[in-house]
Design a protein around this motif. Sequence first.
Motif, PDB file in Angstrom:
ATOM      1  N   MET A   1      28.862  92.087 -68.893  1.00 42.58           N
ATOM      2  CA  MET A   1      30.242  91.657 -68.681  1.00 42.58           C
ATOM      3  C   MET A   1      30.807  92.301 -67.409  1.00 42.58           C
ATOM      4  O   MET A   1      30.482  93.444 -67.098  1.00 42.58           O
ATOM      5  CB  MET A   1      31.094  92.039 -69.900  1.00 42.58           C
ATOM      6  N   THR A   2      31.622  91.549 -66.683  1.00 40.13           N
ATOM      7  CA  THR A   2      32.268  92.071 -65.476  1.00 40.13           C
ATOM      8  C   THR A   2      33.103  93.309 -65.802  1.00 40.13           C
ATOM      9  O   THR A   2      33.857  93.304 -66.771  1.00 40.13           O
ATOM     10  CB  THR A   2      33.200  90.994 -64.876  1.00 40.13           C
ATOM     11  N   GLU A   3      32.954  94.358 -64.997  1.00 35.25           N
ATOM     12  CA  GLU A   3      33.763  95.557 -65.214  1.00 35.25           C
ATOM     13  C   GLU A   3      35.071  95.438 -64.431  1.00 35.25           C
ATOM     14  O   GLU A   3      35.063  95.132 -63.246  1.00 35.25           O
ATOM     15  CB  GLU A   3      33.013  96.815 -64.766  1.00 35.25           C
ATOM     16  N   ILE A   4      36.159  95.679 -65.113  1.00 37.41           N
ATOM     17  CA  ILE A   4      37.475  95.672 -64.480  1.00 37.41           C
ATOM     18  C   ILE A   4      37.925  97.115 -64.336  1.00 37.41           C
ATOM     19  O   ILE A   4      37.849  97.900 -65.288  1.00 37.41           O
ATOM     20  CB  ILE A   4      38.502  94.893 -65.345  1.00 37.41           C
ATOM     21  N   LYS A   5      38.385  97.477 -63.150  1.00 38.03           N
ATOM     22  CA  LYS A   5      38.953  98.812 -62.946  1.00 38.03           C
ATOM     23  C   LYS A   5      40.428  98.658 -62.613  1.00 38.03           C
ATOM     24  O   LYS A   5      40.801  97.826 -61.778  1.00 38.03           O
ATOM     25  CB  LYS A   5      38.231  99.546 -61.814  1.00 38.03           C
ATOM     26  N   GLU A  23      38.015  91.425 -78.582  1.00 38.30           N
ATOM     27  CA  GLU A  23      38.355  90.074 -79.028  1.00 38.30           C
ATOM     28  C   GLU A  23      39.875  89.864 -79.104  1.00 38.30           C
ATOM     29  O   GLU A  23      40.344  88.798 -79.476  1.00 38.30           O
ATOM     30  CB  GLU A  23      37.707  89.772 -80.393  1.00 38.30           C
ATOM     31  N   ASP A  24      40.637  90.910 -78.733  1.00 40.51           N
ATOM     32  CA  ASP A  24      42.093  90.821 -78.842  1.00 40.51           C
ATOM     33  C   ASP A  24      42.744  91.711 -77.774  1.00 40.51           C
ATOM     34  O   ASP A  24      43.294  92.768 -78.071  1.00 40.51           O
ATOM     35  CB  ASP A  24      42.515  91.269 -80.258  1.00 40.51           C
ATOM     36  N   VAL A  25      42.662  91.277 -76.516  1.00 38.12           N
ATOM     37  CA  VAL A  25      43.209  92.043 -75.396  1.00 38.12           C
ATOM     38  C   VAL A  25      44.706  91.740 -75.302  1.00 38.12           C
ATOM     39  O   VAL A  25      45.114  90.578 -75.262  1.00 38.12           O
ATOM     40  CB  VAL A  25      42.504  91.670 -74.071  1.00 38.12           C
ATOM     41  N   ARG A  26      45.537  92.801 -75.254  1.00 32.84           N
ATOM     42  CA  ARG A  26      46.985  92.614 -75.351  1.00 32.84           C
ATOM     43  C   ARG A  26      47.711  93.274 -74.176  1.00 32.84           C
ATOM     44  O   ARG A  26      47.453  94.431 -73.862  1.00 32.84           O
ATOM     45  CB  ARG A  26      47.489  93.207 -76.675  1.00 32.84           C
ATOM     46  N   MET A  27      48.625  92.516 -73.562  1.00 37.12           N
ATOM     47  CA  MET A  27      49.374  92.993 -72.395  1.00 37.12           C
ATOM     48  C   MET A  27      50.851  92.638 -72.539  1.00 37.12           C
ATOM     49  O   MET A  27      51.193  91.511 -72.897  1.00 37.12           O
ATOM     50  CB  MET A  27      48.807  92.366 -71.110  1.00 37.12           C
ATOM     51  N   TYR A  28      51.705  93.611 -72.240  1.00 39.18           N
ATOM     52  CA  TYR A  28      53.163  93.408 -72.257  1.00 39.18           C
ATOM     53  C   TYR A  28      53.711  93.729 -70.868  1.00 39.18           C
ATOM     54  O   TYR A  28      53.377  94.767 -70.291  1.00 39.18           O
ATOM     55  CB  TYR A  28      53.819  94.345 -73.285  1.00 39.18           C
ATOM     56  N   VAL A  29      54.546  92.839 -70.343  1.00 40.18           N
ATOM     57  CA  VAL A  29      55.174  93.059 -69.039  1.00 40.18           C
ATOM     58  C   VAL A  29      56.673  92.837 -69.182  1.00 40.18           C
ATOM     59  O   VAL A  29      57.114  91.840 -69.767  1.00 40.18           O
ATOM     60  CB  VAL A  29      54.592  92.110 -67.952  1.00 40.18           C
ATOM     61  N   TYR A  53      46.396  88.588 -65.673  1.00 40.83           N
ATOM     62  CA  TYR A  53      46.259  87.735 -66.865  1.00 40.83           C
ATOM     63  C   TYR A  53      45.105  86.747 -66.679  1.00 40.83           C
ATOM     64  O   TYR A  53      44.266  86.583 -67.573  1.00 40.83           O
ATOM     65  CB  TYR A  53      47.580  86.992 -67.073  1.00 40.83           C
ATOM     66  N   ARG A  54      45.029  86.135 -65.490  1.00 37.97           N
ATOM     67  CA  ARG A  54      43.949  85.179 -65.225  1.00 37.97           C
ATOM     68  C   ARG A  54      42.582  85.881 -65.227  1.00 37.97           C
ATOM     69  O   ARG A  54      41.592  85.339 -65.727  1.00 37.97           O
ATOM     70  CB  ARG A  54      44.185  84.492 -63.866  1.00 37.97           C
ATOM     71  N   LEU A  55      42.546  87.100 -64.668  1.00 35.77           N
ATOM     72  CA  LEU A  55      41.288  87.854 -64.651  1.00 35.77           C
ATOM     73  C   LEU A  55      40.847  88.210 -66.072  1.00 35.77           C
ATOM     74  O   LEU A  55      39.667  88.059 -66.421  1.00 35.77           O
ATOM     75  CB  LEU A  55      41.457  89.128 -63.814  1.00 35.77           C
ATOM     76  N   LEU A  56      41.779  88.683 -66.888  1.00 38.51           N
ATOM     77  CA  LEU A  56      41.458  89.035 -68.276  1.00 38.51           C
ATOM     78  C   LEU A  56      40.966  87.810 -69.050  1.00 38.51           C
ATOM     79  O   LEU A  56      40.008  87.891 -69.831  1.00 38.51           O
ATOM     80  CB  LEU A  56      42.679  89.639 -68.970  1.00 38.51           C
ATOM     81  N   ARG A  57      41.609  86.665 -68.836  1.00 41.22           N
ATOM     82  CA  ARG A  57      41.183  85.420 -69.496  1.00 41.22           C
ATOM     83  C   ARG A  57      39.782  85.014 -69.051  1.00 41.22           C
ATOM     84  O   ARG A  57      38.972  84.539 -69.846  1.00 41.22           O
ATOM     85  CB  ARG A  57      42.183  84.291 -69.171  1.00 41.22           C
ATOM     86  N   HIS A  58      39.508  85.223 -67.759  1.00 41.36           N
ATOM     87  CA  HIS A  58      38.189  84.872 -67.217  1.00 41.36           C
ATOM     88  C   HIS A  58      37.092  85.741 -67.838  1.00 41.36           C
ATOM     89  O   HIS A  58      36.012  85.247 -68.181  1.00 41.36           O
ATOM     90  CB  HIS A  58      38.201  85.046 -65.699  1.00 41.36           C
ATOM     91  N   VAL A  59      37.367  87.032 -67.979  1.00 41.83           N
ATOM     92  CA  VAL A  59      36.347  87.970 -68.462  1.00 41.83           C
ATOM     93  C   VAL A  59      36.205  87.941 -69.975  1.00 41.83           C
ATOM     94  O   VAL A  59      35.087  87.952 -70.503  1.00 41.83           O
ATOM     95  CB  VAL A  59      36.674  89.405 -67.977  1.00 41.83           C
ATOM     96  N   TYR A  60      37.342  87.892 -70.695  1.00 48.44           N
ATOM     97  CA  TYR A  60      37.280  88.013 -72.163  1.00 48.44           C
ATOM     98  C   TYR A  60      37.430  86.690 -72.892  1.00 48.44           C
ATOM     99  O   TYR A  60      37.197  86.628 -74.108  1.00 48.44           O
ATOM    100  CB  TYR A  60      38.366  88.994 -72.644  1.00 48.44           C
ATOM    101  N   GLY A  61      37.816  85.643 -72.177  1.00 47.74           N
ATOM    102  CA  GLY A  61      38.053  84.346 -72.808  1.00 47.74           C
ATOM    103  C   GLY A  61      39.532  84.159 -73.082  1.00 47.74           C
ATOM    104  O   GLY A  61      40.184  85.073 -73.608  1.00 47.74           O
ATOM    105  N   ALA A  62      40.063  82.986 -72.719  1.00 45.63           N
ATOM    106  CA  ALA A  62      41.499  82.734 -72.844  1.00 45.63           C
ATOM    107  C   ALA A  62      42.006  82.956 -74.262  1.00 45.63           C
ATOM    108  O   ALA A  62      43.120  83.449 -74.472  1.00 45.63           O
ATOM    109  CB  ALA A  62      41.816  81.313 -72.384  1.00 45.63           C
TER     110      ALA A  62
END
Length: 308
Positions: A1-5, A23-29, A53-62
Amino acid sequence: MTEIKLYNTKSRKKEAFEPIRAEDVRMYVCGPTVYDRAHIGNARPVIVFDMLYRLLRHVYGAEHVTYVRNFTDVDDKINAKAADTGRTIGEITEETIGWYLEDMAAVGALEPNAMPRATGYIAEMIAMIEALIEKGHAYAAEGHALFRVRSYENYGALSGRDVDDMIAGARVEVAPYKEDPMDFVLWKPSSEDQPGWESPWGRGRPGWHIECSAMAKALLGDTFDIHGGGLDLQFPHHEDEIAQSCCANDTSEMAKVWMHNEMLQVEGKKMSKSLGNFFTVRDLLDQGYPGEVIRFVMLSTHYRSPMD
């Protein structure tokens, strides 16, 4: 899997991102206070965190990413605009939210999974304040409820500030009902012409900071992966969020990673409505600048660098 830093404001370094649950990546802005058109400085965090958000969806699935961005629709600036214009608060906030979503879509931002409004979570805010009082982290005084800052030993860790230094700097509101000058408002009384809700402390409305803590808990849980916003929110807003959330929820952290974008500046000063040195996203669009050009210019400067 792509590593995000990601650069974590809390640790002040780049870290390999590891979600609490893949399976449940969560972000609040933190989102806007809705009383007027969004200026282009308001668009910067939207574009920055849309990219993430787009990067997280790409790596972990929308389907495995939840992005929450709130609307503050109860605020003294909104009350003042209603008084000045003779319009209702509801009319102003509804119109402004519509403008905001239209303008952010024009600069290519996806809508978050949830866009809660503060007024929809008053019961959750009251419940959180009651929990804080019960645990000794807050107290009631003269129709107010206030957070007892010195009850949270890690206060100041996010922004690197010392409580006593902050008092010496005197950037705090001194009020007779406060036990300590650093204590901040969780609930405040409302006059007859201000919006208000019934509470154990009388008719009133929430302080600013409690909103995000209550909405984040309701939609993302006691602890989640990423909390973002503009650098101007690091203190006191995010510092206060951490204190009240950790104390109410009995957790060691609110979010694993804290991210902040730098400010947009005009001739070296922060762009803001209060200074009057701003122009809106709609101004640029109406002048013929395509949304993708605005987006490209915004992303041409590193998100943690000031942009003039």
